[in-house]
Design an enzyme around this catalytic site. Structure first.
Site, mmCIF file in Angstrom:
data_model
loop_
_atom_site.group_PDB
_atom_site.id
_atom_site.type_symbol
_atom_site.label_atom_id
_atom_site.label_comp_id
_atom_site.label_asym_id
_atom_site.label_seq_id
_atom_site.Cartn_x
_atom_site.Cartn_y
_atom_site.Cartn_z
ATOM 1 N N HIS A 152 31.108 143.276 16.159
ATOM 2 C CA HIS A 152 31.185 144.472 15.313
ATOM 3 C C HIS A 152 30.397 144.236 14.020
ATOM 4 O O HIS A 152 30.497 143.162 13.423
ATOM 5 C CB HIS A 152 32.659 144.764 14.987
ATOM 6 C CG HIS A 152 32.852 145.837 13.955
ATOM 7 N ND1 HIS A 152 33.344 145.573 12.687
ATOM 8 C CD2 HIS A 152 32.618 147.169 13.998
ATOM 9 C CE1 HIS A 152 33.420 146.708 12.011
ATOM 10 N NE2 HIS A 152 32.984 147.685 12.770
ATOM 11 N N ASN A 153 29.608 145.244 13.619
ATOM 12 C CA ASN A 153 28.805 145.122 12.386
ATOM 13 C C ASN A 153 28.163 143.741 12.288
ATOM 14 O O ASN A 153 28.340 143.000 11.307
ATOM 15 C CB ASN A 153 29.679 145.389 11.152
ATOM 16 C CG ASN A 153 30.022 146.867 11.004
ATOM 17 O OD1 ASN A 153 29.567 147.706 11.794
ATOM 18 N ND2 ASN A 153 30.827 147.197 10.018
ATOM 19 N N GLU A 182 25.876 145.073 17.206
ATOM 20 C CA GLU A 182 25.839 146.401 16.596
ATOM 21 C C GLU A 182 24.788 146.469 15.499
ATOM 22 O O GLU A 182 24.596 145.504 14.748
ATOM 23 C CB GLU A 182 27.217 146.749 16.021
ATOM 24 C CG GLU A 182 27.304 148.179 15.514
ATOM 25 C CD GLU A 182 28.705 148.548 15.050
ATOM 26 O OE1 GLU A 182 28.951 149.756 14.857
ATOM 27 O OE2 GLU A 182 29.552 147.642 14.865
ATOM 28 N N ASP A 184 23.709 149.221 12.461
ATOM 29 C CA ASP A 184 23.862 150.458 11.688
ATOM 30 C C ASP A 184 22.547 150.731 10.967
ATOM 31 O O ASP A 184 22.155 149.963 10.083
ATOM 32 C CB ASP A 184 24.984 150.316 10.657
ATOM 33 C CG ASP A 184 26.359 150.439 11.287
ATOM 34 O OD1 ASP A 184 26.435 150.832 12.452
ATOM 35 O OD2 ASP A 184 27.354 150.131 10.599
ATOM 36 N N HIS A 197 25.879 148.418 5.987
ATOM 37 C CA HIS A 197 27.103 149.189 6.188
ATOM 38 C C HIS A 197 27.063 150.371 5.237
ATOM 39 O O HIS A 197 27.267 150.211 4.029
ATOM 40 C CB HIS A 197 28.329 148.311 5.933
ATOM 41 C CG HIS A 197 29.585 148.879 6.501
ATOM 42 N ND1 HIS A 197 30.841 148.481 6.113
ATOM 43 C CD2 HIS A 197 29.786 149.818 7.457
ATOM 44 C CE1 HIS A 197 31.758 149.139 6.794
ATOM 45 N NE2 HIS A 197 31.135 149.957 7.607
ATOM 46 N N GLU A 231 24.067 152.583 15.771
ATOM 47 C CA GLU A 231 24.709 153.631 14.972
ATOM 48 C C GLU A 231 23.590 154.236 14.125
ATOM 49 O O GLU A 231 23.208 153.694 13.098
ATOM 50 C CB GLU A 231 25.817 153.038 14.100
ATOM 51 C CG GLU A 231 27.056 152.611 14.863
ATOM 52 C CD GLU A 231 27.849 153.785 15.411
ATOM 53 O OE1 GLU A 231 27.663 154.916 14.899
ATOM 54 O OE2 GLU A 231 28.626 153.584 16.355
#
Length: 647
Positions: A152-153, A182, A184, A197, A231
């Protein structure tokens, strides 16, 4: 060597023991009473220091003369205690050849005490079955049949609010076996997308640097496919840049169409996708529409090539062809609409715009809409992993396809497991699910992945930068199968008609009773040097994670002031309903009456990879680093049925 020099040597050997006990051994070995150890005296001191009384007892139980194990005696030990079954005879010969230090012993097929101890401390004597260390599972099943090591992230190496973003996050994740990372992505300066983020103070890195890092490290640890979970928060123009970077930097590694150019009936397998990078994200259309358009383009190209070789009359006919569509084609062209999803934060619902294909300007500038629309070139790179919003299991079954995947927050996933656990299991048998940590975990803490695995969720994304219990469980599961990042789910989690409910597990699953005799420990390190005494007071806690009724923990009493060779000799008993989903975590703690016991080391192993019999458990630090030579010695036995059952 004087006693002071012996103490220094023990320190260099990472041996921490009570000074009085060490001095007692020193005096016993100093037969000349000179105050120093010379030659054979030091050898005797070393033997006394390293003597394993509890191992000697096991050895003597099977040795007729107490000096050696004959081939037949060793076979009996392997069959009766180590539960090696029919392969015990062949295995005995292999192990003697591998661990017996004397050539004469090897020739006579006997095992000395030194060879026996060497075997018990080796990988063959480890609690983790060595046959589960390489890739041993079937890797030809659809992707949705596997647990997938997910991050995650991934760009964050600290917390979620002010932490540093770095390509180092991707390097660490990929090196430890993560197969889903991931990204973003937001609009950046000079037309270059950035990764961070969003709406926080975390630092920013160029998207192209992330892609270059993934290209370099994707397959250093595992050849099996890497999933880029995008994302996307970018404008149309920078989405085009994203697509260009993915295509140009990843090159042949990037999967941009189905494997054979045909419409699949299920997701491809990890084996079919070896050394491929897949994009997971939003997509404008269905895979069927993409393939249909590709086919039409190929037909048109073929016709145009034929027209170049024909005479001018045929060329004129081809040029006029768009105006001479068949009635069916005219209707199709007229009625065709493109589903254009607008991007919002992951927790929002997906918004759709329908627009006739003949008016592209309405797609670029929809009225009263401020959020960007997905760029077709980026959409085209999403093949098998189209992100869709989850509404209900019934809605997914009716409206979604096998290559569409939904994401769930940890709280939403837990709620679904409680409300409709069996439906979730069936959903995960035909479609991929991704679960991510709550947005409230700003400190990058983690949740327990086990309850999500119990429902068959494949991509349970973790903050891999944060060590602790949850990552111990995670690493424990993915330690098997070559650490390749893919672990085959149990068969009852791969059946779309499964009756299994993770909250209410019932037959046909065979319950078992686990007996663990915690015997001794060896060279346990001191973690908290601020504690009053310098020697640990160790205890062992055994924790089981699995379905809710199986989750339990027990611990031994503590041994005072002995980290060198503590002895417990205590037996712990557990009942387990669904062993296929269980993991065991062995934790060694330093008893501290003033506060919580201090962590010394741990090791986590899947039930299905655990060896029975006398085994050593080699401890790991909080960060998963070996604490060699620290270990604990146990005897494990598994009995069918529950204790007290008539069966």
């Amino acid at each position: 060597m004087s006693f002071h020099e012996v103490q220094r040597l023990l320190h260099l050997m990472n041996v921490e023991m009570d000074q009085e006990y060490a001095f007692q051994l020193f005096q016993t070995a100093d037969t000349s009473e000179s105050g120093t150890l010379e030659g054979e005296e030091f050898v005797q001191f070393y033997k006394a220091l390293t003597k394993r009384t509890e191992v000697h007892e096991v050895f003597e139980n099977f040795s007729a003369d107490g000096q050696k194990l004959t081939l037949l005696e060793f076979v009996d030990f392997l069959r009766e205690e180590q539960k090696e079954g029919e392969r015990a005879s062949d295995l005995a010969l292999e192990l003697i050849d591998r661990y017996e230090p004397s050539d004469s012993g090897k020739l006579r097929h006997v095992l000395s005490m030194d060879g026996f101890l060497s075997y018990l401390c080796s990988k063959d004597g480890d609690i983790f079955n060595p046959t589960c260390l390489p890739i041993y599972q079937d890797m030809t099943q659809p992707l949705n049949h596997y647990y997938i090591n997910s991050s995650h992230n991934t760009y964050l190496v600290g917390d979620q609010l002010c932490g540093q973003s770095s390509v180092e996050g991707y390097i660490r994740a990929l090196k430890r076996g993560c197969r889903c990372v991931e990204v973003d992505i937001w609009d950046g300066p000079s037309g270059e997308p950035i990764v961070y983020h969003g709406h926080t103070l975390t630092s920013r890195i160029p998207f192209k640097d992330v892609v270059a890092t993934v290209a370099q490290y994707a397959f250093q640890t595992s050849d099996y496919p890497v999933i880029l979970s995008l994302e996307n928060h970018c404008s149309w123009e920078q989405q085009q840049v994203i697509a260009n970077h993915l295509t140009e930097i990843l090159g042949e590694q990037l999967l941009s169409t189905t494997l054979d150019g045909l419409l699949p009936t299920q997701l491809p397998s990890p084996e079919e996708l070896r050394r491929k990078i897949l994009v997971k994200g939003k997509k404008l259309r269905t895979l069927e529409e993409d393939l249909e358009e590709e086919e039409e383009e190929e037909e048109l190209e073929s016709e145009l090539e034929g027209g170049q070789e024909a005479d001018s009359e045929l060329e004129a006919q081809l040029e006029s062809e768009p105006q001479e569509l068949s009635p069916r084609s005219k209707d199709k062209k007229k009625e065709k609409v493109v589903m254009r999803p607008l991007f919002c934060p992951p927790i929002c619902c997906e918004v759709m715009i329908q627009a006739p294909i003949s008016k592209p300007e309405s797609l670029l500038f929809p009225k009263q809409r401020s959020k960007p629309i997905l760029c077709p070139s980026l959409s085209a790179l999403v093949v098998y992993l189209k992100s869709v919003s989850f509404h209900s299991f019934a809605h997914s079954k009716e409206h979604y396809r096998f290559y569409e995947t939904s994401s769930f927050s940890e709280s939403k996933a837990r709620s679904l497991i409680k409300e409709a656990g069996n439906e979730f299991v069936q959903h995960n048998a035909w479609q991929l699910s991704r679960v991510y940590p709550s947005g409230l975990r700003t400190d990058s803490s983690n949740y327990n992945p086990q309850e999500l695995w119990n429902a068959g969720c494949q991509m349970v994304a973790m903050n891999v930068q944060t060590a602790g219990l949850e990552m111990d469980i995670y690493d424990g599961l993915f330690r098997q199968n070559g650490g390749c990042g893919y672990v085959l789910k149990p068969d009852f989690l791969r059946d779309a008609q499964s009756s299994f409910h993770p909250e209410r597990p019932i037959s046909p699953f065979k319950a078992q009773t686990l007996l663990i005799q915690v015997i001794s420990g060896q060279q346990l390190p001191k973690e908290d040097t601020s504690k009053e005494r310098s020697i640990v007071d160790p205890l062992v806690r055994v924790e089981i994670f699995g379905v809710r009724p199986d989750t339990a923990r027990q611990e031994t009493s503590y041994v005072e002031n002995n980290g060198f060779n503590p002895y417990w000799g205590q037996t712990l008993s557990f009942r387990v309903l669904v062993p296929e989903l269980a993991l065991l975590r062995f934790v060694v703690k330093d008893y501290n009456w003033k506060s919580r016991n201090d962590f010394i080391g741990q090791y986590t192993v899947p039930w299905t990879c655990m060896q029975q019999g006398y085994r050593h458990i080699h401890l790991l630090s909080k960060d998963g680093i070996s604490l060699h030579p620290a270990s604990i010695f146990v005897n494990i036995s598994i009995r069918e049925g529950l204790e007290g059952d008539e069966s």
